[in-house]
Design an enzyme around this catalytic site. Sequence first.
Site, PDB file in Angstrom:
ATOM      1  CB  CYS A 133      43.430  46.588  42.354  1.00 18.93           C
ATOM      2  SG  CYS A 133      42.470  47.900  43.116  1.00 18.93           S
ATOM      3  CG  ASP A 338      47.053  41.684  47.062  1.00 18.73           C
ATOM      4  OD1 ASP A 338      46.611  42.500  46.230  1.00 18.73           O
ATOM      5  OD2 ASP A 338      47.536  42.016  48.150  1.00 18.73           O
ATOM      6  CG  HIS A 340      46.929  45.662  45.448  1.00 13.61           C
ATOM      7  ND1 HIS A 340      45.883  44.872  45.866  1.00 13.61           N
ATOM      8  CD2 HIS A 340      46.402  46.865  45.133  1.00 13.61           C
ATOM      9  CE1 HIS A 340      44.760  45.579  45.822  1.00 13.61           C
ATOM     10  NE2 HIS A 340      45.048  46.794  45.379  1.00 13.61           N
TER      11      HIS A 340
END
Length: 453
Positions: A133, A338, A340
């Site tokens: 990430c 994001d 993820h």
Amino acid sequence: MNVILSSCRRNMGQGRVSLCCGRWAGCGLRQTGPASNGACHCGLPGRVCPQDFGDVAEEERRLATLTYDTLTFEYEDFPETKEPVWILGRPYSVLTEKEEILLDVTSRLWFTYRKNFPAIGGTGPTSDTGWGCMLRCGQMIFAQALVCRHLGRDWRWVKGKRQTDNYFNILNAFIDKKDSYYSIHQIAQMGVGEGKSIGQWYGPNTVAQVLKKLATFDTWSSLAVHIAMDNTVVMEEIRRLCKSNFLCAGAAAFPAAESDLLYNGYPDGAEVTDRLSLWKPLVLLIPLRLGLTDINEAYIETLKQCFMMPQSLGVIGGKPNSAHYFIGYVGEELIYLDPHTTQPAVEPSDNSCIPDESFHCQHPPCRMSIAELDPSIAVGFFCNTEEDFNDWCQQIKKLSLLRGALPMFELVEHQPSHFSSPDVLNLTPDSSDADRLERFFDSEDEDFEILSL
């Protein structure tokens, strides 16, 4: 795999005991009372957070195998507020410019976990899910610098619209393959050379250092990358780095011969026009720690101001072991992309055309309270010209006069006397001293380590 369900809504419910999905993400919250419509207080459906199960440990093991691919999310829109929404130096009104806000956000390059790409190092992982990430966030902030360099801050991506060659040249530099400048392969393997095993989590500082080294081989962009250490930006060092005489590869589009790709993702046979430049475009990355375990409230206003500067590239950081790319704020909430979510790796087609829709976030961005931000971050700025840099310096100086705000870093003209050595990480690959100079820097676990060049 530690996954933050950033889209979860923390709506309080009532009734029987339910395991909150935040426990999966590490928050450890529990709630008692009957859940409404079979959902826990984070808003996820009962099939993910059931009201009744006998073996909590077994359920947690089941949850840990899930990814975003198996879940359905309800993305929250921007709040109806008169406060401006700031996106990388641009103010918007959510009441009258909502479409413009979403278009600006969608136009940022969005790099997420990928799966089924060529094995890193030939025999390594074929997915970065669960560990990549921060590497993806580093790609996003650096991609924004390349967009500003080659396309300009006003450039917008529109679904289905043919983009310029420069856009695809930028995207090619981040494709998940070993011979792209800023691919997950290059970042991970550069980390191996610095003692970071593949799959080990990076902090903001670490990924900034690695990207700086990779940028030295990107002659098309020809960027001056400066990482300001010790919470100090030395103007003299930056001017020396950016104003040295050099042949700067022009930012013009490559010829249309896109059928073959060169080593780092650029078209084979492409020729760029060298020109003498008086200023090498600057990417300034400033690793910071704004508190011990939580962000010091005195820094919040200063952090907001950084998103208001036209030179802003945003911020990389997030929560422990869960990184985000922050691109703006509204009120007391940060706006971020994001990484993820796991998507299939993308391969260029036979004619070298890249399916690019998965590289743009086409839903409202995530938001989180500024107070939840982990204090370890890296702030980024891009100064295309010397005038941009001078303007940035003036804005930073004004911040020191802002009442109730604590400066996040110091801006000085000359190197302080307590600096024992030059910023060796700003040396070019041609430097004769590169093989003998080293630099300490603060890693993500707050220990010190040495990066050898």
